[in-house]
Motif scaffolding. Structure first.
Motif, short mmCIF file in Angstrom:
data_model
loop_
_atom_site.label_atom_id
_atom_site.label_comp_id
_atom_site.label_asym_id
_atom_site.label_seq_id
_atom_site.Cartn_x
_atom_site.Cartn_y
_atom_site.Cartn_z
N CYS A 73 1.73 1.42 -30.00
CA CYS A 73 1.83 1.18 -28.56
C CYS A 73 1.21 2.33 -27.76
O CYS A 73 0.52 2.10 -26.76
N ASP A 74 1.44 3.55 -28.19
CA ASP A 74 0.81 4.69 -27.51
C ASP A 74 -0.70 4.69 -27.72
O ASP A 74 -1.46 4.94 -26.78
N ALA A 75 -1.12 4.41 -28.95
CA ALA A 75 -2.55 4.48 -29.27
C ALA A 75 -3.35 3.46 -28.48
O ALA A 75 -4.51 3.71 -28.11
N LEU A 76 -2.75 2.30 -28.21
CA LEU A 76 -3.48 1.22 -27.54
C LEU A 76 -3.11 1.11 -26.07
O LEU A 76 -3.15 0.01 -25.47
N ALA A 77 -2.78 2.24 -25.46
CA ALA A 77 -2.41 2.24 -24.04
C ALA A 77 -3.51 1.66 -23.16
O ALA A 77 -3.23 1.04 -22.12
N GLU A 78 -4.77 1.82 -23.56
CA GLU A 78 -5.88 1.29 -22.78
C GLU A 78 -5.83 -0.23 -22.66
O GLU A 78 -6.36 -0.81 -21.72
N PHE A 79 -5.16 -0.87 -23.63
CA PHE A 79 -5.18 -2.33 -23.69
C PHE A 79 -3.87 -2.96 -23.20
O PHE A 79 -3.61 -4.13 -23.46
#
Length: 465
Positions: A73-79
């Motif tokens: 969830c943190d890694a894909l914050a952009e999405f």
């Protein structure tokens, strides 16, 4: 099953005829339910007890029920694809739930309770506390419980391999509010299925499928290519060389991307819980060689100002490092930020290799020029190994591939070390002793302990009286 290309094709094309095995059917069923939950939360058909759209998602779980989903969830914050705020509650420490209750209105929250056994102590202490807070916030009668109140149950989704224990909480296991996964799925390998429902809610179901597709490509890579071209196999061989031949028993993980700041913690569990073993796979002998190294790390460039001094000049043993970098930025900030980030990552791998020596090319021949620096404090010998993993951009598919790469590496290492990477008896031992001490501290049992433990228990009892 969830990463099966056949299942992914079926969910994309809304077909079921191509899925034949029970595992494929179960995977497809879970994905379809996840899609309905995502749609229901987004369009407001799933609502709170006060008939409002949910504003917050809180994932309650620990270990694999927390580290994987939280990291992704943190890694894909952009999405991010929704208006919701997302939180992860894992620790039994009362500070965690106290502080979280100040950030999110619990009466506007959908709770995802994730526990393989559905009896995990930390998870259900937190559930009981949330239950008490909700009863007060929703103005329900004292003593109301999740199992006795349909109103409370509107706020809870259960994810577990034990439907019998889910029923005890009062959640209908035939409803949309329950996800079942196979008991054979280890927590640290579980983010690809129902355990990852928080991921799907945050980034959207389509992006969740892309995460699975990225992992499926690595699955195909290791299946289709010979070992000498298999990236996970080569990574495993490098680690065994460092660990078992050179006896370098520590490895660093440094992602040069702030959104991957939780990746080192995730890999700590994936690797050390899987392969930190001292008995053979069949349990008939003790392992006589070193197995999993200690894994630690931090995000670059912050980590350069924390432990890189040790990486460059530690005299005793060398510490191999994995650098991870997305070449394209995932933001609308000035390109200067990305130029400096990339420069630092490349500089560190070169510095570990060469130290403060230089390369010289003359007549097509590359040679090393030794440093003329005579100050011993500024001597960097180099010859320290690192691996740099590059991706074009941090996207769902590339993240899925990265995680799968490490999963396969861990499994291959377990075969080469002849250990079982799917159990964790060391974790169970601590849980058993903690339960015994809890009973003694609460006056329901007596026990015997070593002198230091007994003294600490006596001090705690005095302070908490």
């Amino acid at each position: 099953g969830l990463r099966s290309q056949k299942v992914l094709d079926c969910i994309t094309q809304a077909k079921t005829t191509e899925v034949h095995t029970p595992i494929e059917h179960a995977a497809l069923k879970n994905l379809q339910k996840m899609q309905r939950i995502c749609d229901g939360v987004a369009d407001g058909s799933l609502r709170s007890a006060s008939n409002q759209k949910f504003k917050h998602i809180i994932n309650i779980g620990i270990g694999g029920s927390d580290l994987g989903p939280s990291m992704v969830c943190d890694a894909l914050a952009e999405f991010r694809s929704s208006h919701l705020t997302f939180h992860f509650l894992s620790n039994v420490d009362g500070n965690a739930i106290h502080d979280l209750s100040k950030e999110a209105s619990l009466s506007d929250t959908l709770f995802i309770v994730v526990s393989k056994s559905f009896t995990t102590t930390e998870t259900f202490e937190n559930v009981k506390t949330i239950e008490r807070i909700l009863v007060k916030d929703l103005d329900l009668p004292d003593g109301t419980t999740i199992s006795s109140s349909k109103t409370l149950r509107k706020h809870f989704i259960a994810v577990s391999s034990r439907p019998d224990n889910v029923l005890k909480l009062g959640i209908d296991i035939e409803s949309e509010y329950f996800f079942h996964f196979d008991e054979g799925v280890g927590g640290r390998y579980s983010l690809w299925g129902p355990v990852g429902v928080s991921i799907a809610l945050k980034v959207g179901f389509t992006n969740f499928l892309d995460l699975l597709r990225g992992a499926a490509r690595v699955d195909a890579h290791i299946h289709d290519l010979p070992l000498e071209k298999s990236a996970p196999f080569l990574m495993a061989c490098a680690e065994l060389t460092y660990n078992n031949f050179f006896r370098w028993r520590v490895r660093g993980v440094v992602p040069y991307n702030s959104r991957l700041s939780k990746l080192p913690s995730y890999l700590q569990q994936l690797e050390m819980e899987s392969n930190g073993k001292s008995s053979s796979r069949n349990g008939d002998a003790r392992v006589t060689i070193p197995t999993c190294p200690t894994v630690f790390g931090g995000e670059g460039t912050n980590a350069q100002h924390a432990f890189f001094q040790l990486l460059h000049q530690a005299p005793a043993e060398k510490i191999p490092v994995d650098f991870i970098l997305a070449l394209e930025k995932g933001n609308d900030m000035s390109d200067t930020h990305q130029h400096w980030l990339v420069s630092n990552c490349f500089a560190q791998s070169e510095a570990l290799l060469l130290g403060n020596r230089k390369l010289r090319t003359e007549n097509g021949v590359i040679s090393v020029v030794e440093s003329s620096n005579t100050n011993v404090h500024k001597v960097f010998e180099g010859e320290r190994p690192s691996t740099t993993i590059l991706m074009k951009r941090l996207r769902p598919a590339s993240l899925g591939a990265l995680i799968a790469l490490y999963e396969h590496k861990v499994f291959i290492e377990s075969i080469l070390w002849d250990i079982n990477c799917f159990d964790q008896w060391g974790v169970e031992l601590g849980k058993t002793i903690a339960a015994s001490i809890y009973r003694e501290l609460t006056g329901t049992a007596d026990g015997q302990h070593d002198v230091s433990t007994a003294a600490m228990m006596k001090l705690y009892s005095k302070v908490s009286a």
